[in-house]
Design a protein around this motif. Structure first.
Motif, PDB file in Angstrom:
ATOM      1  N   VAL A 195      -4.749   1.778 -11.886  1.00  0.00           N
ATOM      2  CA  VAL A 195      -3.597   1.617 -10.997  1.00  0.00           C
ATOM      3  C   VAL A 195      -3.225   0.138 -10.940  1.00  0.00           C
ATOM      4  O   VAL A 195      -4.090  -0.727 -10.758  1.00  0.00           O
ATOM      5  N   SER A 196      -1.946  -0.145 -11.088  1.00  0.00           N
ATOM      6  CA  SER A 196      -1.479  -1.521 -11.068  1.00  0.00           C
ATOM      7  C   SER A 196      -1.722  -2.160  -9.710  1.00  0.00           C
ATOM      8  O   SER A 196      -1.425  -1.565  -8.673  1.00  0.00           O
ATOM      9  N   ARG A 197      -2.252  -3.376  -9.718  1.00  0.00           N
ATOM     10  CA  ARG A 197      -2.446  -4.126  -8.483  1.00  0.00           C
ATOM     11  C   ARG A 197      -1.612  -5.399  -8.473  1.00  0.00           C
ATOM     12  O   ARG A 197      -1.656  -6.154  -7.503  1.00  0.00           O
ATOM     13  N   GLU A 198      -0.869  -5.631  -9.520  1.00  0.00           N
ATOM     14  CA  GLU A 198      -0.090  -6.865  -9.630  1.00  0.00           C
ATOM     15  C   GLU A 198       1.264  -6.753  -8.926  1.00  0.00           C
ATOM     16  O   GLU A 198       1.722  -7.705  -8.294  1.00  0.00           O
ATOM     17  N   PRO A 200       3.262  -4.581  -6.094  1.00  0.00           N
ATOM     18  CA  PRO A 200       3.105  -3.550  -5.058  1.00  0.00           C
ATOM     19  C   PRO A 200       4.009  -2.339  -5.268  1.00  0.00           C
ATOM     20  O   PRO A 200       3.629  -1.226  -4.892  1.00  0.00           O
ATOM     21  N   THR A 203       2.212  -0.196  -7.548  1.00  0.00           N
ATOM     22  CA  THR A 203       1.059   0.365  -6.839  1.00  0.00           C
ATOM     23  C   THR A 203       1.476   1.572  -6.018  1.00  0.00           C
ATOM     24  O   THR A 203       0.818   2.623  -6.047  1.00  0.00           O
ATOM     25  N   LYS A 230      -2.999   5.929   1.481  1.00  0.00           N
ATOM     26  CA  LYS A 230      -3.070   4.661   0.763  1.00  0.00           C
ATOM     27  C   LYS A 230      -1.679   4.196   0.360  1.00  0.00           C
ATOM     28  O   LYS A 230      -1.373   2.990   0.405  1.00  0.00           O
ATOM     29  N   THR A 231      -0.836   5.133  -0.029  1.00  0.00           N
ATOM     30  CA  THR A 231       0.553   4.797  -0.386  1.00  0.00           C
ATOM     31  C   THR A 231       1.287   4.245   0.825  1.00  0.00           C
ATOM     32  O   THR A 231       1.930   3.193   0.764  1.00  0.00           O
ATOM     33  N   ILE A 234       0.842   0.560   2.266  1.00  0.00           N
ATOM     34  CA  ILE A 234       1.423  -0.620   1.614  1.00  0.00           C
ATOM     35  C   ILE A 234       2.712  -0.981   2.352  1.00  0.00           C
ATOM     36  O   ILE A 234       3.718  -0.270   2.259  1.00  0.00           O
TER      37      ILE A 234
END
Length: 255
Positions: A195-198, A200, A203, A230-231, A234
């Motif tokens: 999962v991309s963390r760079e 948001p 993400t 979790k979604t 953010i």
């Protein structure tokens, strides 16, 4: 193709001042009102809608103007109004894939899932005709719509509309990863590990894909709820479609 918004997350005060000065002597210039609406479009949605509405009043036969206002109606959860604007836009320009896509999004949020899937299919057709490489988002939205419409067989067929390793632009990569997950090309463990963390926004989009997996492919209410939470955790991305979809599913009691 309709113009893409290039405005930043906060309005450009100098550009707004420039447009307002020009409007002092040219109040009936629809294009100036459109550009002013674009400046507000990423954060001040009601002002953006107001200015697009003035542009439409001055030039009521521009499909692009309705398209941009429809996008802001989606941002403000005014889905029936968005639906009307996208229908109007398509009456004037039926070849732009974006209008077909966002009409499908409006129908999706209005829970007209089978009809939404039909419009995402039309968007895919128009994108291919126009040489637009936007394939993965259309397939993803089509799959989501058909699963919620209760037609798992058609949803599975929709996934086969794109090859496993077909090209994806950087902006659509999150959708490619999700579709590969739905197809079983990538495991859920592999997906979550990458999962991309760079960015948001990516993400949000990818975590919501994991929620879809646990709602429809390997049903697990607890894990689906965890991914939705979790979604939604953010912050500052409440207008992202993944965030909106997560909230929509929570409110609908899907997890």
């Amino acid at each position: 193709m309709f113009r893409k918004i290039k405005a930043g997350p906060t309005p450009d005060a100098s550009r707004i001042a420039e447009l307002c000065k020009a409007l002092e002597t040219d109040r009936n210039n629809a294009e100036l009102w459109l550009q002013l609406g674009m400046e507000y479009s990423q954060s001040r949605f009601e002002e953006s809608i107001r200015d697009y509405s003035v542009a439409i009043g001055l030039s009521p036969f521009s499909g692009e103007y309705y398209f941009h206002r429809g996008r802001k109606y989606l941002s403000t959860d005014q889905y029936a109004e968005a639906l009307a604007d996208f229908h109007t836009s398509l009456c004037m320009d039926c070849v732009d894939g974006q209008s077909w896509h966002y009409l499908g999004v409006a129908l999706y949020y209005l829970e007209q899932y089978a009809e939404a899937a039909r419009y995402f299919g039309k968007a895919l057709e128009m994108n291919e005709k126009n040489g637009d490489d936007c394939v993965w988002p259309e397939v993803d939205w089509m799959w989501m719509s058909l699963m919620r419409a209760g037609d798992a067989q058609a949803a599975r067929k929709a996934l086969d509309l794109v090859e496993d390793d077909a090209y994806s632009s950087a902006g659509d990569m999150a959708y490619k990863k999700r579709v590969r997950l739905y197809k079983g090309v990538d495991s859920i463990d592999y997906f979550l590990e990458h999962v991309s963390r760079e960015d948001p926004l990516d993400t949000v989009t990818e975590l919501y894909g994991a929620a879809n997996y646990y709602m429809f492919i390997a049903p697990d209410a607890a894990k689906a709820t965890q991914m939705l939470d979790k979604t939604l955790a953010i912050k500052d991305y409440e207008n992202a479609f993944g965030w909106k979809c997560a909230l929509h599913d929570r409110e609908a009691g899907r997890a």
